[in-house]
Design an enzyme around this catalytic site. Sequence first.
Site, PDB file in Angstrom:
ATOM      1  N   HIS A  84       1.683   1.231   5.897  1.00 33.57           N
ATOM      2  CA  HIS A  84       2.236   2.287   6.732  1.00 33.57           C
ATOM      3  C   HIS A  84       3.610   1.931   7.301  1.00 33.57           C
ATOM      4  O   HIS A  84       4.541   2.738   7.263  1.00 33.57           O
ATOM      5  CB  HIS A  84       1.242   2.606   7.863  1.00 33.57           C
ATOM      6  CG  HIS A  84       1.660   3.749   8.717  1.00 33.57           C
ATOM      7  ND1 HIS A  84       2.379   3.581   9.887  1.00 33.57           N
ATOM      8  CD2 HIS A  84       1.491   5.084   8.566  1.00 33.57           C
ATOM      9  CE1 HIS A  84       2.618   4.768  10.407  1.00 33.57           C
ATOM     10  NE2 HIS A  84       2.083   5.695   9.638  1.00 33.57           N
TER      11      HIS A  84
ATOM     12  N   HIS B 125      -3.533  -4.608   7.816  1.00 32.56           N
ATOM     13  CA  HIS B 125      -3.631  -3.423   8.679  1.00 32.56           C
ATOM     14  C   HIS B 125      -2.755  -3.590   9.923  1.00 32.56           C
ATOM     15  O   HIS B 125      -2.917  -4.523  10.691  1.00 32.56           O
ATOM     16  CB  HIS B 125      -5.055  -3.099   9.129  1.00 32.56           C
ATOM     17  CG  HIS B 125      -5.141  -1.702   9.695  1.00 32.56           C
ATOM     18  ND1 HIS B 125      -5.365  -0.600   8.911  1.00 32.56           N
ATOM     19  CD2 HIS B 125      -4.956  -1.240  10.947  1.00 32.56           C
ATOM     20  CE1 HIS B 125      -5.338   0.487   9.666  1.00 32.56           C
ATOM     21  NE2 HIS B 125      -5.083   0.130  10.897  1.00 32.56           N
TER      22      HIS B 125
ATOM     23  N   HIS C 115      -5.614   3.526  -1.712  1.00 30.50           N
ATOM     24  CA  HIS C 115      -6.937   3.885  -1.181  1.00 30.50           C
ATOM     25  C   HIS C 115      -7.264   5.297  -1.640  1.00 30.50           C
ATOM     26  O   HIS C 115      -6.605   6.247  -1.223  1.00 30.50           O
ATOM     27  CB  HIS C 115      -6.890   3.796   0.352  1.00 30.50           C
ATOM     28  CG  HIS C 115      -8.204   4.016   1.014  1.00 30.50           C
ATOM     29  ND1 HIS C 115      -8.357   3.957   2.371  1.00 30.50           N
ATOM     30  CD2 HIS C 115      -9.435   4.305   0.528  1.00 30.50           C
ATOM     31  CE1 HIS C 115      -9.623   4.183   2.684  1.00 30.50           C
ATOM     32  NE2 HIS C 115     -10.301   4.409   1.581  1.00 30.50           N
TER      33      HIS C 115
ATOM     34  N   ASP D 289      -0.099   4.456  -0.146  1.00 33.90           N
ATOM     35  CA  ASP D 289      -0.828   5.682   0.218  1.00 33.90           C
ATOM     36  C   ASP D 289       0.047   6.719   0.910  1.00 33.90           C
ATOM     37  O   ASP D 289      -0.075   7.922   0.664  1.00 33.90           O
ATOM     38  CB  ASP D 289      -1.967   5.365   1.197  1.00 33.90           C
ATOM     39  CG  ASP D 289      -3.087   4.578   0.563  1.00 33.90           C
ATOM     40  OD1 ASP D 289      -3.123   4.469  -0.675  1.00 33.90           O
ATOM     41  OD2 ASP D 289      -3.931   4.065   1.328  1.00 33.90           O
ATOM     42  N   HIS D 290       0.901   6.244   1.821  1.00 32.39           N
ATOM     43  CA  HIS D 290       1.567   7.227   2.675  1.00 32.39           C
ATOM     44  C   HIS D 290       2.758   7.900   2.013  1.00 32.39           C
ATOM     45  O   HIS D 290       3.279   8.890   2.538  1.00 32.39           O
ATOM     46  CB  HIS D 290       1.883   6.605   4.035  1.00 32.39           C
ATOM     47  CG  HIS D 290       0.590   6.264   4.733  1.00 32.39           C
ATOM     48  ND1 HIS D 290      -0.324   7.229   5.068  1.00 32.39           N
ATOM     49  CD2 HIS D 290       0.021   5.083   5.040  1.00 32.39           C
ATOM     50  CE1 HIS D 290      -1.393   6.651   5.597  1.00 32.39           C
ATOM     51  NE2 HIS D 290      -1.205   5.350   5.589  1.00 32.39           N
TER      52      HIS D 290
ATOM     53  N   GLU E  76     -10.835  -9.431   3.127  1.00 30.83           N
ATOM     54  CA  GLU E  76      -9.568  -9.064   3.756  1.00 30.83           C
ATOM     55  C   GLU E  76      -9.842  -8.933   5.246  1.00 30.83           C
ATOM     56  O   GLU E  76     -10.638  -8.088   5.669  1.00 30.83           O
ATOM     57  CB  GLU E  76      -9.012  -7.760   3.177  1.00 30.83           C
ATOM     58  CG  GLU E  76      -7.673  -7.419   3.829  1.00 30.83           C
ATOM     59  CD  GLU E  76      -6.871  -6.389   3.072  1.00 30.83           C
ATOM     60  OE1 GLU E  76      -6.941  -6.359   1.830  1.00 30.83           O
ATOM     61  OE2 GLU E  76      -6.167  -5.621   3.740  1.00 30.83           O
TER      62      GLU E  76
ATOM     63  N   ARG F  33      -9.425   8.003  -0.993  1.00 30.43           N
ATOM     64  CA  ARG F  33     -10.374   8.399   0.057  1.00 30.43           C
ATOM     65  C   ARG F  33     -11.279   9.506  -0.434  1.00 30.43           C
ATOM     66  O   ARG F  33     -10.914  10.261  -1.341  1.00 30.43           O
ATOM     67  CB  ARG F  33      -9.608   8.861   1.303  1.00 30.43           C
ATOM     68  CG  ARG F  33      -8.760   7.773   1.924  1.00 30.43           C
ATOM     69  CD  ARG F  33      -8.245   8.210   3.270  1.00 30.43           C
ATOM     70  NE  ARG F  33      -9.302   8.215   4.234  1.00 30.43           N
ATOM     71  CZ  ARG F  33      -9.494   7.295   5.166  1.00 30.43           C
ATOM     72  NH1 ARG F  33      -8.668   6.273   5.276  1.00 30.43           N
ATOM     73  NH2 ARG F  33     -10.500   7.388   6.008  1.00 30.43           N
TER      74      ARG F  33
ATOM     75  N   ASN G 199       0.852  -1.184   0.000  1.00 28.25           N
ATOM     76  CA  ASN G 199       0.000   0.000   0.000  1.00 28.25           C
ATOM     77  C   ASN G 199       0.893   1.241   0.000  1.00 28.25           C
ATOM     78  O   ASN G 199       1.691   1.441   0.926  1.00 28.25           O
ATOM     79  CB  ASN G 199      -0.901  -0.049   1.246  1.00 28.25           C
ATOM     80  CG  ASN G 199      -1.828   1.130   1.331  1.00 28.25           C
ATOM     81  OD1 ASN G 199      -1.424   2.250   1.061  1.00 28.25           O
ATOM     82  ND2 ASN G 199      -3.059   0.893   1.727  1.00 28.25           N
TER      83      ASN G 199
ATOM     84  N   THR H 191     -17.556  -1.968  12.016  1.00 25.77           N
ATOM     85  CA  THR H 191     -17.835  -2.826  13.163  1.00 25.77           C
ATOM     86  C   THR H 191     -16.966  -2.322  14.310  1.00 25.77           C
ATOM     87  O   THR H 191     -16.144  -1.407  14.137  1.00 25.77           O
ATOM     88  CB  THR H 191     -17.437  -4.282  12.871  1.00 25.77           C
ATOM     89  OG1 THR H 191     -16.032  -4.316  12.703  1.00 25.77           O
ATOM     90  CG2 THR H 191     -18.117  -4.804  11.627  1.00 25.77           C
ATOM     91  N   THR H 192     -17.107  -2.954  15.466  1.00 27.00           N
ATOM     92  CA  THR H 192     -16.311  -2.512  16.615  1.00 27.00           C
ATOM     93  C   THR H 192     -14.819  -2.595  16.327  1.00 27.00           C
ATOM     94  O   THR H 192     -14.044  -1.801  16.825  1.00 27.00           O
ATOM     95  CB  THR H 192     -16.635  -3.358  17.857  1.00 27.00           C
ATOM     96  OG1 THR H 192     -16.709  -4.718  17.462  1.00 27.00           O
ATOM     97  CG2 THR H 192     -17.938  -2.927  18.482  1.00 27.00           C
TER      98      THR H 192
ATOM     99  N   ARG I  41      -7.072  12.557   0.841  1.00 28.91           N
ATOM    100  CA  ARG I  41      -5.974  13.015   1.713  1.00 28.91           C
ATOM    101  C   ARG I  41      -4.620  12.444   1.298  1.00 28.91           C
ATOM    102  O   ARG I  41      -3.587  12.981   1.655  1.00 28.91           O
ATOM    103  CB  ARG I  41      -6.272  12.720   3.175  1.00 28.91           C
ATOM    104  CG  ARG I  41      -6.088  11.285   3.590  1.00 28.91           C
ATOM    105  CD  ARG I  41      -6.314  11.113   5.072  1.00 28.91           C
ATOM    106  NE  ARG I  41      -7.695  11.302   5.447  1.00 28.91           N
ATOM    107  CZ  ARG I  41      -8.302  10.596   6.416  1.00 28.91           C
ATOM    108  NH1 ARG I  41      -7.632   9.708   7.105  1.00 28.91           N
ATOM    109  NH2 ARG I  41      -9.554  10.792   6.699  1.00 28.91           N
TER     110      ARG I  41
ATOM    111  N   GLU J 189      -8.645   0.364  -2.877  1.00 28.45           N
ATOM    112  CA  GLU J 189      -9.490   0.406  -1.678  1.00 28.45           C
ATOM    113  C   GLU J 189     -10.451   1.569  -1.836  1.00 28.45           C
ATOM    114  O   GLU J 189     -10.040   2.687  -2.188  1.00 28.45           O
ATOM    115  CB  GLU J 189      -8.629   0.613  -0.431  1.00 28.45           C
ATOM    116  CG  GLU J 189      -7.739  -0.567  -0.149  1.00 28.45           C
ATOM    117  CD  GLU J 189      -6.867  -0.323   1.065  1.00 28.45           C
ATOM    118  OE1 GLU J 189      -6.974   0.738   1.703  1.00 28.45           O
ATOM    119  OE2 GLU J 189      -6.060  -1.202   1.371  1.00 28.45           O
TER     120      GLU J 189
HETATM  121  N1  PXP Z   1      -5.711  -3.323   4.022  1.00 26.29           N
HETATM  122  C1  PXP Z   1      -6.674  -2.373   4.039  1.00 26.29           C
HETATM  123  C2  PXP Z   1      -8.040  -2.741   3.587  1.00 26.29           C
HETATM  124  C3  PXP Z   1      -6.384  -1.063   4.426  1.00 26.29           C
HETATM  125  O1  PXP Z   1      -7.338  -0.120   4.412  1.00 26.29           O
HETATM  126  C4  PXP Z   1      -5.058  -0.752   4.800  1.00 26.29           C
HETATM  127  C5  PXP Z   1      -4.704   0.641   5.176  1.00 26.29           C
HETATM  128  O2  PXP Z   1      -5.314   0.981   6.347  1.00 26.29           O
HETATM  129  C6  PXP Z   1      -4.103  -1.768   4.783  1.00 26.29           C
HETATM  130  C7  PXP Z   1      -4.452  -3.034   4.394  1.00 26.29           C
HETATM  131  C8  PXP Z   1      -2.686  -1.499   5.155  1.00 26.29           C
HETATM  132  O3  PXP Z   1      -2.593  -1.180   6.496  1.00 26.29           O
HETATM  133  P1  PXP Z   1      -1.230  -0.573   7.039  1.00 26.29           P
HETATM  134  O4  PXP Z   1      -1.021   0.709   6.316  1.00 26.29           O
HETATM  135  O5  PXP Z   1      -1.483  -0.414   8.494  1.00 26.29           O
HETATM  136  O6  PXP Z   1      -0.161  -1.573   6.727  1.00 26.29           O
END
Ligand code: PXP
Length: 243
Positions: free
Chosen positions: A217, A194, A47, A13-14, A155, A49, A11, A104-105, A53, A74
């Site tokens: 991340h 995650h 992702h 994204d960051h 997932e 969003r 991922n 969910t919780t 962001r 995503e």
């Molecule tokens: N899978 C999904 C569905 C996500 O939304 C994310 C990002 O939150 C990840 C995996 C990757 O999580 P992380 O960035 O904490 O590794």
Amino acid sequence: MTSGKLRLGVNIDHVATIRNARGGDHPDPVRAAEIVAACGVDGITAHLREDRRHIRDADLARIQAATGLPLNLEMAATEEMLAIALRHKPHAACIVPERREERTTEGGLDAAGQHNRLYPIVQRLRDADIRVSLFIAPEVRQIDAALQLGAPVVELHTGEYAHASGAAREAELARLADMAALAARNGIEPHAGHGLTYDNVQPVAAIPELAELNIGHYLIGEAVFVGLEAAVLRMRALMDAAR
Ligand code: PXP
């Protein structure tokens, strides 16, 4: 039971989060996608969003064009995101919650509580040959809901596992293993992600039914430390060469 190599989706994204902090083009998540593709990873996850962001609309086509790797988009279950997914036709679309009431919780998508809203979105993605995944908590009712929705992939949210310690972590791991097995028995391909790090990834990676992990991340954070020395030394060398 799934056998063989566990796929890794990265991922990115960051990288875009850092880019957007200055509003310019650097660091470009496409360059990150190219680097991870050269490492032999199995897919790129991004992702888009609702508030943009990190990843922006224009990034998607560039990421797809840059690597040839499967893109796992995503997305929230909204008409806007559905239209974008249908336009870009990523390999996979992972439906994630964005608003508090969709969760969910444990923070996964409340697939069980939102069948009627999710069903047409899942069907339209499937009709477009996009592999639909639901980002759910490792709970029987959420796996059941994924079955009712006809999702080929779930997932499993590993956030609770990642944040727990001691006996609670063991319990979360057992839940992940049980739900991966339940999904696989029902013909759903289980993925997980995650909060995974070097310290916590191996017990999850050992769950035999899991076919794919998506990690972001921590990898981007580690890349800062692994790469900072080389980046500073290059700047030093450029400055020295100018004198
Ligand atoms: N899978 C999904 C569905 C996500 O939304 C994310 C990002 O939150 C990840 C995996 C990757 O999580 P992380 O960035 O904490 O590794």
